[in-house]
Scaffold this motif. Structure first.
Motif, PDB file in Angstrom:
ATOM      1  N   LEU A  48       0.841  -1.204   0.000  1.00 58.47           N
ATOM      2  CA  LEU A  48       0.000   0.000   0.000  1.00 58.47           C
ATOM      3  C   LEU A  48       0.873   1.250   0.000  1.00 58.47           C
ATOM      4  O   LEU A  48       0.620   2.192  -0.757  1.00 58.47           O
ATOM      5  N   GLU A  49       1.899   1.263   0.816  1.00 55.28           N
ATOM      6  CA  GLU A  49       2.789   2.421   0.889  1.00 55.28           C
ATOM      7  C   GLU A  49       3.495   2.635  -0.446  1.00 55.28           C
ATOM      8  O   GLU A  49       3.575   3.756  -0.943  1.00 55.28           O
ATOM      9  N   ARG A  50       3.970   1.570  -1.063  1.00 58.04           N
ATOM     10  CA  ARG A  50       4.642   1.686  -2.366  1.00 58.04           C
ATOM     11  C   ARG A  50       3.678   2.206  -3.430  1.00 58.04           C
ATOM     12  O   ARG A  50       4.039   3.076  -4.224  1.00 58.04           O
ATOM     13  N   ASP A  51       2.460   1.674  -3.443  1.00 56.89           N
ATOM     14  CA  ASP A  51       1.471   2.136  -4.429  1.00 56.89           C
ATOM     15  C   ASP A  51       1.125   3.607  -4.222  1.00 56.89           C
ATOM     16  O   ASP A  51       1.023   4.366  -5.188  1.00 56.89           O
ATOM     17  N   LEU A  52       0.940   4.024  -2.969  1.00 58.67           N
ATOM     18  CA  LEU A  52       0.626   5.429  -2.695  1.00 58.67           C
ATOM     19  C   LEU A  52       1.769   6.337  -3.129  1.00 58.67           C
ATOM     20  O   LEU A  52       1.534   7.383  -3.747  1.00 58.67           O
ATOM     21  N   ARG A 102      -9.689  -3.499   3.539  1.00 54.25           N
ATOM     22  CA  ARG A 102     -10.081  -2.293   4.274  1.00 54.25           C
ATOM     23  C   ARG A 102      -8.870  -1.401   4.519  1.00 54.25           C
ATOM     24  O   ARG A 102      -7.810  -1.896   4.890  1.00 54.25           O
ATOM     25  N   VAL A 103      -9.089  -0.110   4.352  1.00 54.47           N
ATOM     26  CA  VAL A 103      -8.055   0.887   4.650  1.00 54.47           C
ATOM     27  C   VAL A 103      -8.712   2.028   5.400  1.00 54.47           C
ATOM     28  O   VAL A 103      -9.740   2.552   4.972  1.00 54.47           O
ATOM     29  N   ARG A 104      -8.122   2.407   6.520  1.00 54.03           N
ATOM     30  CA  ARG A 104      -8.554   3.611   7.256  1.00 54.03           C
ATOM     31  C   ARG A 104      -7.412   4.611   7.174  1.00 54.03           C
ATOM     32  O   ARG A 104      -6.252   4.259   7.377  1.00 54.03           O
ATOM     33  N   PHE A 105      -7.753   5.857   6.901  1.00 59.21           N
ATOM     34  CA  PHE A 105      -6.729   6.896   6.787  1.00 59.21           C
ATOM     35  C   PHE A 105      -7.307   8.227   7.207  1.00 59.21           C
ATOM     36  O   PHE A 105      -8.518   8.380   7.349  1.00 59.21           O
ATOM     37  N   GLU A 106      -6.414   9.180   7.428  1.00 60.48           N
ATOM     38  CA  GLU A 106      -6.842  10.544   7.708  1.00 60.48           C
ATOM     39  C   GLU A 106      -5.912  11.498   6.983  1.00 60.48           C
ATOM     40  O   GLU A 106      -4.772  11.155   6.656  1.00 60.48           O
ATOM     41  N   VAL A 107      -6.421  12.681   6.742  1.00 59.18           N
ATOM     42  CA  VAL A 107      -5.655  13.727   6.083  1.00 59.18           C
ATOM     43  C   VAL A 107      -5.661  14.926   7.014  1.00 59.18           C
ATOM     44  O   VAL A 107      -6.714  15.361   7.477  1.00 59.18           O
ATOM     45  N   PRO A 119     -11.831   8.294   7.179  1.00 61.23           N
ATOM     46  CA  PRO A 119     -12.768   7.434   6.467  1.00 61.23           C
ATOM     47  C   PRO A 119     -12.214   6.021   6.361  1.00 61.23           C
ATOM     48  O   PRO A 119     -11.012   5.803   6.473  1.00 61.23           O
ATOM     49  N   GLU A 120     -13.103   5.089   6.162  1.00 59.92           N
ATOM     50  CA  GLU A 120     -12.673   3.724   5.898  1.00 59.92           C
ATOM     51  C   GLU A 120     -13.139   3.357   4.504  1.00 59.92           C
ATOM     52  O   GLU A 120     -14.293   3.568   4.151  1.00 59.92           O
ATOM     53  N   ILE A 121     -12.220   2.832   3.744  1.00 59.84           N
ATOM     54  CA  ILE A 121     -12.554   2.317   2.429  1.00 59.84           C
ATOM     55  C   ILE A 121     -12.588   0.806   2.564  1.00 59.84           C
ATOM     56  O   ILE A 121     -11.627   0.188   3.019  1.00 59.84           O
ATOM     57  N   ALA A 122     -13.710   0.212   2.223  1.00 53.53           N
ATOM     58  CA  ALA A 122     -13.856  -1.243   2.276  1.00 53.53           C
ATOM     59  C   ALA A 122     -14.300  -1.722   0.905  1.00 53.53           C
ATOM     60  O   ALA A 122     -15.375  -1.364   0.430  1.00 53.53           O
ATOM     61  N   LEU A 123     -13.457  -2.501   0.278  1.00 53.13           N
ATOM     62  CA  LEU A 123     -13.740  -3.032  -1.044  1.00 53.13           C
ATOM     63  C   LEU A 123     -13.889  -4.540  -0.947  1.00 53.13           C
ATOM     64  O   LEU A 123     -13.131  -5.200  -0.239  1.00 53.13           O
ATOM     65  N   GLN A 124     -14.856  -5.064  -1.664  1.00 52.78           N
ATOM     66  CA  GLN A 124     -15.161  -6.485  -1.551  1.00 52.78           C
ATOM     67  C   GLN A 124     -15.214  -7.136  -2.924  1.00 52.78           C
ATOM     68  O   GLN A 124     -15.632  -6.518  -3.903  1.00 52.78           O
ATOM     69  N   THR A 144      -6.516 -10.726  -6.806  1.00 48.68           N
ATOM     70  CA  THR A 144      -7.734  -9.996  -6.448  1.00 48.68           C
ATOM     71  C   THR A 144      -7.446  -8.989  -5.343  1.00 48.68           C
ATOM     72  O   THR A 144      -7.899  -7.834  -5.408  1.00 48.68           O
ATOM     73  N   PHE A 145      -6.680  -9.397  -4.318  1.00 46.38           N
ATOM     74  CA  PHE A 145      -6.320  -8.457  -3.260  1.00 46.38           C
ATOM     75  C   PHE A 145      -5.467  -7.309  -3.804  1.00 46.38           C
ATOM     76  O   PHE A 145      -5.612  -6.166  -3.366  1.00 46.38           O
ATOM     77  N   GLU A 146      -4.582  -7.593  -4.767  1.00 46.18           N
ATOM     78  CA  GLU A 146      -3.792  -6.522  -5.385  1.00 46.18           C
ATOM     79  C   GLU A 146      -4.699  -5.531  -6.110  1.00 46.18           C
ATOM     80  O   GLU A 146      -4.503  -4.318  -6.022  1.00 46.18           O
ATOM     81  N   ASP A 147      -5.685  -6.051  -6.844  1.00 42.85           N
ATOM     82  CA  ASP A 147      -6.639  -5.176  -7.540  1.00 42.85           C
ATOM     83  C   ASP A 147      -7.442  -4.334  -6.548  1.00 42.85           C
ATOM     84  O   ASP A 147      -7.660  -3.142  -6.770  1.00 42.85           O
ATOM     85  N   LEU A 148      -7.873  -4.952  -5.457  1.00 39.21           N
ATOM     86  CA  LEU A 148      -8.630  -4.210  -4.441  1.00 39.21           C
ATOM     87  C   LEU A 148      -7.767  -3.113  -3.825  1.00 39.21           C
ATOM     88  O   LEU A 148      -8.238  -2.001  -3.589  1.00 39.21           O
ATOM     89  N   ARG A 149      -6.488  -3.421  -3.573  1.00 39.79           N
ATOM     90  CA  ARG A 149      -5.574  -2.414  -3.009  1.00 39.79           C
ATOM     91  C   ARG A 149      -5.387  -1.252  -3.975  1.00 39.79           C
ATOM     92  O   ARG A 149      -5.429  -0.087  -3.586  1.00 39.79           O
ATOM     93  N   ARG A 150      -5.207  -1.553  -5.253  1.00 36.81           N
ATOM     94  CA  ARG A 150      -5.051  -0.482  -6.251  1.00 36.81           C
ATOM     95  C   ARG A 150      -6.315   0.368  -6.348  1.00 36.81           C
ATOM     96  O   ARG A 150      -6.244   1.588  -6.499  1.00 36.81           O
ATOM     97  N   ASP A 151      -7.465  -0.270  -6.266  1.00 35.48           N
ATOM     98  CA  ASP A 151      -8.730   0.486  -6.261  1.00 35.48           C
ATOM     99  C   ASP A 151      -8.811   1.384  -5.033  1.00 35.48           C
ATOM    100  O   ASP A 151      -9.281   2.526  -5.113  1.00 35.48           O
ATOM    101  N   ALA A 152      -8.354   0.882  -3.885  1.00 37.57           N
ATOM    102  CA  ALA A 152      -8.359   1.688  -2.658  1.00 37.57           C
ATOM    103  C   ALA A 152      -7.434   2.896  -2.813  1.00 37.57           C
ATOM    104  O   ALA A 152      -7.777   4.004  -2.390  1.00 37.57           O
ATOM    105  N   VAL A 153      -6.275   2.692  -3.419  1.00 30.72           N
ATOM    106  CA  VAL A 153      -5.343   3.804  -3.648  1.00 30.72           C
ATOM    107  C   VAL A 153      -5.996   4.855  -4.543  1.00 30.72           C
ATOM    108  O   VAL A 153      -5.897   6.060  -4.281  1.00 30.72           O
TER     109      VAL A 153
END
Length: 168
Positions: A48-52, A102-107, A119-124, A144-153
């Protein structure tokens, strides 16, 4: 004459692509960040950190080394992958899994004022399963988890684009 026909055909195709709204992937006005630099506070070395980092760099925004020198901080609070049995067949064997990322983050700004509440992003996604294809299904699960992570990013970046300089 053949050269002129190709040039004319190329010109017509270019005009048609422009007229239909075609746009190359990348930074669009809706996803352009409204600040020059950002500090990323995420678990180091994670996918996730690398993708961001990659997506932020391609958005023409500088990654700051210090939270105080950047007008905005993106803090990843948590991330999780969940795999649950969704359905069973008549013999009681798994037919489908439910995969959730699921990813929770703040700005926050440089004074730690929250610009976006956590917010929490939850992709299924639903993954069919077969014991005869266990190795292939394991690979499909990882992909599939990689695709979900990229969608979350991508969703994180869209929410970051909502943070405008007026808020800072």
């Amino acid at each position: 004459m053949n050269k002129w026909m190709r040039a004319l055909l190329f010109g017509l195709l270019t005009v048609q692509l422009a007229a239909c709204g075609f746009q190359l992937r990348g930074t669009t006005p809706e996803t352009r960040l409204g600040f020059e630099s950002i500090y990323l506070d995420a678990p180091a070395g994670t996918p996730l950190e690398r993708d961001l980092r990659t997506v932020i760099r391609t958005s023409n925004t500088q990654l700051s080394e210090d939270a105080k020198s950047a007008p905005v901080t993106l803090r990843v609070l948590s991330q999780a992958q969940e795999k649950k049995v969704l359905t069973l067949n008549a013999q009681g064997k798994v037919r489908e899994f439910s995969l959730t990322y699921r990813v929770r983050f703040e700005v926050a700004d440089s004074n730690n004022k929250k610009l976006l509440q956590p917010p929490e992003i939850a992709l299924q996604s639903i993954l069919s399963y077969s014991e005869e294809q266990a190795l292939a299904k394991e690979l499909e699960e990882r992909m599939t988890f990689e695709d979900l992570r990229r969608d979350a990013v991508a969703q994180i970046m869209r929410q970051l684009a909502r943070v405008k300089l007026e808020q800072l």
